[in-house]
Design an enzyme around this catalytic site. Structure first.
Site, PDB file in Angstrom:
ATOM      1  N   ASP A   1       0.824  -1.210   0.000  1.00 43.48           N
ATOM      2  CA  ASP A   1       0.000   0.000   0.000  1.00 43.48           C
ATOM      3  C   ASP A   1       0.859   1.262   0.000  1.00 43.48           C
ATOM      4  O   ASP A   1       0.340   2.371   0.026  1.00 43.48           O
ATOM      5  CB  ASP A   1      -0.942  -0.008   1.211  1.00 43.48           C
ATOM      6  CG  ASP A   1      -2.133   0.929   1.044  1.00 43.48           C
ATOM      7  OD1 ASP A   1      -2.609   1.084  -0.096  1.00 43.48           O
ATOM      8  OD2 ASP A   1      -2.588   1.513   2.057  1.00 43.48           O
TER       9      ASP A   1
ATOM     10  N   SER B   1      -7.356   4.546  -0.282  1.00 41.75           N
ATOM     11  CA  SER B   1      -7.490   3.281  -0.995  1.00 41.75           C
ATOM     12  C   SER B   1      -8.951   2.859  -0.999  1.00 41.75           C
ATOM     13  O   SER B   1      -9.637   2.960   0.022  1.00 41.75           O
ATOM     14  CB  SER B   1      -6.641   2.206  -0.308  1.00 41.75           C
ATOM     15  OG  SER B   1      -5.285   2.586  -0.262  1.00 41.75           O
TER      16      SER B   1
ATOM     17  N   GLN C   1      -4.747  -1.985  -7.420  1.00 45.12           N
ATOM     18  CA  GLN C   1      -5.461  -1.152  -6.459  1.00 45.12           C
ATOM     19  C   GLN C   1      -6.146   0.002  -7.163  1.00 45.12           C
ATOM     20  O   GLN C   1      -5.602   0.586  -8.097  1.00 45.12           O
ATOM     21  CB  GLN C   1      -4.511  -0.579  -5.395  1.00 45.12           C
ATOM     22  CG  GLN C   1      -5.218   0.245  -4.327  1.00 45.12           C
ATOM     23  CD  GLN C   1      -4.249   0.868  -3.319  1.00 45.12           C
ATOM     24  OE1 GLN C   1      -3.746   1.968  -3.538  1.00 45.12           O
ATOM     25  NE2 GLN C   1      -3.975   0.164  -2.230  1.00 45.12           N
TER      26      GLN C   1
END
Length: 298
Positions: free
Chosen positions: A217, A241, A291
């Site tokens: 991330d 996110s 993502q």
């Protein structure tokens, strides 16, 4: 909760970095079991306004893995970030044992705060099996990680420098970082960084996967912002996110160098999509990530 976990809740980032900082991350991933299929995790005191997405994803994967036989390795996870997490209170992880098959095990995890779901994760585990194999090659011409400056050295003299404190992940940019390219006018199509846990990890394969999940991330949405010449700490960017998917292809150690090669195929509707590949230092493709993030540039 262990004493180390209590200390981790107090501070994750320490002067100098290295093993002490990594030990705090290991402690954060050591969840407390409060009931069958129910676990509890904490956040470091110096968290930002929201819980870091990599932290809640890593903790949720730990919760799932604690209910699966050790010989079955996680091979994929799919997650949604539903609400911003509150770092001031613990997170409760509820595990649903969806399926226990002869080869595969499936788990669903919901992270809960203040009585509401903030995150959900589905993970699939598989026992080792032989089969056909192939893999894409690592990009050519990538310099060795030891020849590159550290994140703190890269950030020196820039606005980002005030936020570049020691972290549990040693991160070294291969290309010019986004806060540099926004000033030079470059619009890179790819973002490449070397990463590794900044210290030594125990020989626990699930822990190594969870540390890579935590690291996945970091910098991924940079590949979206860099194409537009904006960056988190130098422009008015609101981001979060939205979802996160990871596929683990081969065994690896997260305390050994891996290349994180990412790009953004598209951005629209205040959302940006980023894809990434992880390569071990010997060129082995070890994982793939996708993502989508909310990105509002004001």
């Amino acid at each position: 909760m262990t004493e180390l976990a209590r200390t981790a809740a107090t501070e994750l980032e320490l002067p100098g970095g290295g093993q002490p900082v990594l030990d705090r991350l290991i402690a954060l991933l050591d969840l407390e079991k409060i009931e069958e299929n129910i676990f509890r995790g904490v956040s470091p005191a110096h968290s930002p306004v929201r819980v870091f997405g990599g932290q809640v994803a890593g903790q949720a994967l730990v919760a799932a893995g604690r209910t699966v036989p050790e010989e079955r390795r996680v091979h994929s996870l799919h997650a949604y970030f539903i609400r911003g997490g509150d770092p001031s209170v613990p997170i409760v992880y509820e595990v649903d044992r969806i399926r226990d098959g002869r080869s595969f095990t499936t788990r669903r995890v919901v992270a809960i705060q203040h009585g509401k779901a903030i995150f959900s994760l589905s993970a699939s585990f598989q026992k080792d099996e032989p089969g056909i194999e192939h893999a894409e090659a690592m990009p050519e011409g990538v310099p060795a990680p030891e020849t590159l400056p550290t994140l703190m050295e890269r950030a020196e003299g820039y606005a980002i420098g005030a936020h570049a404190r020691p972290r549990p992940i040693d991160l070294r940019y291969v290309n010019e970082p986004p806060w540099v390219t926004r000033e030079t006018g470059e619009r890179p199509s790819r973002n490449q960084v070397w990463m590794r846990a900044d210290g030594k990890l125990p020989a626990d394969q699930l822990l190594h996967v969870c540390v890579l999940t935590y690291a996945s991330d970091m910098t991924l949405l940079d590949s979206v912002l860099a194409r537009h010449g904006v960056y988190w700490d130098t422009d008015k960017v609101l981001g979060a996110s939205l979802d996160h998917a990871l596929w683990f292809h081969r065994p690896f150690r997260a305390d050994e160098w891996f290349l994180y090669d990412s790009a953004s195929p598209t951005a629209s509707g205040a959302r940006g999509l980023a894809t990434g590949r992880f390569f071990a230092e010997d060129g082995t493709l070890i994982a793939t990530v996708v993502q989508e993030g909310l990105l509002r540039v004001l």
